[in-house]
Design a protein around this motif. Structure first.
Motif, mmCIF file in Angstrom:
data_model
loop_
_atom_site.group_PDB
_atom_site.id
_atom_site.type_symbol
_atom_site.label_atom_id
_atom_site.label_comp_id
_atom_site.label_asym_id
_atom_site.label_seq_id
_atom_site.Cartn_x
_atom_site.Cartn_y
_atom_site.Cartn_z
ATOM 1 N N GLN A 93 0.817 -1.220 0.000
ATOM 2 C CA GLN A 93 0.000 0.000 0.000
ATOM 3 C C GLN A 93 0.846 1.264 0.000
ATOM 4 O O GLN A 93 0.538 2.218 -0.695
ATOM 5 C CB GLN A 93 -0.930 0.024 1.221
ATOM 6 C CG GLN A 93 -2.127 -0.871 1.065
ATOM 7 C CD GLN A 93 -3.141 -0.630 2.179
ATOM 8 O OE1 GLN A 93 -3.292 0.477 2.664
ATOM 9 N NE2 GLN A 93 -3.836 -1.682 2.560
ATOM 10 N N ILE A 94 1.883 1.283 0.824
ATOM 11 C CA ILE A 94 2.770 2.446 0.886
ATOM 12 C C ILE A 94 4.132 1.969 0.398
ATOM 13 O O ILE A 94 4.844 1.257 1.087
ATOM 14 C CB ILE A 94 2.830 3.031 2.313
ATOM 15 C CG1 ILE A 94 1.420 3.479 2.741
ATOM 16 C CG2 ILE A 94 3.816 4.197 2.362
ATOM 17 C CD1 ILE A 94 1.303 3.953 4.173
ATOM 18 N N LEU A 95 4.469 2.358 -0.849
ATOM 19 C CA LEU A 95 5.633 1.790 -1.514
ATOM 20 C C LEU A 95 6.920 2.558 -1.273
ATOM 21 O O LEU A 95 7.985 1.966 -1.218
ATOM 22 C CB LEU A 95 5.367 1.719 -3.023
ATOM 23 C CG LEU A 95 4.163 0.838 -3.374
ATOM 24 C CD1 LEU A 95 3.304 1.476 -4.423
ATOM 25 C CD2 LEU A 95 4.627 -0.507 -3.804
ATOM 26 N N GLU A 96 6.825 3.892 -1.195
ATOM 27 C CA GLU A 96 8.037 4.695 -1.097
ATOM 28 C C GLU A 96 7.751 5.998 -0.377
ATOM 29 O O GLU A 96 6.686 6.578 -0.546
ATOM 30 C CB GLU A 96 8.517 5.020 -2.518
ATOM 31 C CG GLU A 96 9.976 4.821 -2.742
ATOM 32 C CD GLU A 96 10.355 5.024 -4.209
ATOM 33 O OE1 GLU A 96 11.182 5.899 -4.449
ATOM 34 O OE2 GLU A 96 9.811 4.326 -5.078
ATOM 35 N N VAL A 97 8.705 6.432 0.431
ATOM 36 C CA VAL A 97 8.595 7.719 1.119
ATOM 37 C C VAL A 97 9.886 8.473 0.828
ATOM 38 O O VAL A 97 10.974 7.943 1.047
ATOM 39 C CB VAL A 97 8.434 7.528 2.649
ATOM 40 C CG1 VAL A 97 8.219 8.872 3.333
ATOM 41 C CG2 VAL A 97 7.276 6.588 2.970
#
Length: 174
Positions: free
Chosen positions: A37-41
């Motif tokens: 769901q959250i791939l990259e920050v």
């Protein structure tokens, strides 16, 4: 929802909290298994040469202080997790609806979006598709998502040799 649905969003943070927000979100993703769901920050930075006491040194300076860029699949859960991360003041967009930004806008911010996401795991067999070891077959021993590299054991001249390859130099065997 598939990871192909992931888009880039801009999150506003308290000034000076960008790296803390990045670390907190990455920790939540790891603890809850939300890598799909959250791939990259990302905290966009640029190299700047500073002169202090007649000494030049290269420092990383935030391009957009107070902002973090996140590639994510927008769901109620992922929105809630990011929105309620300590240091986050909200998503950028009208009202409470986050607006995704285009890959071109992300590239213009100096973020590398060109490398593919990988579906490799340690122990998978892969084929080298470019570079001096092209067409060799190997087994993944280690994966480093931050550097976008994998350590692959390739049998050469009767010996197993570990080599470090970029994700875009290898592809999985079916």
């Amino acid at each position: 929802m598939a990871t192909e649905d992931a888009k880039w969003y801009v999150v506003h943070t308290y000034s000076g909290y960008e790296n803390k927000v990045k670390a907190n979100i990455e920790k939540i993703v790891e603890n809850r298994g939300l890598q799909d769901q959250i791939l990259e920050v990302q905290v966009p930075v640029e190299e700047v040469i500073e002169t202090k006491d007649n000494k030049k040194r290269v420092v990383l300076k935030k391009i957009f202080p107070g902002y973090v860029i996140i590639k994510m699949v927008m769901t109620d859960e992922s929105w809630y997790l990011v929105r309620n991360t300590r240091g986050v003041t909200g998503f950028v967009g009208p009202g409470s609806k986050p607006v995704p930004i285009s890959e071109e806008e992300v590239k213009a911010m100096g973020i590398d979006v060109g490398l593919p996401r990988v579906n490799f795991q340690v122990g998978d067999s892969v084929k080298v598709v470019s570079g001096p070891l092209e067409n060799f077959i190997g087994v993944i021993e280690e994966i480093n998502p931050e550097k976008k590299k994998a350590k692959v054991i390739i049998s050469m001249f009767g010996r197993d040799t570990p080599v470090e390859l970029d994700f875009n130099q290898i592809e999985g065997l079916i």
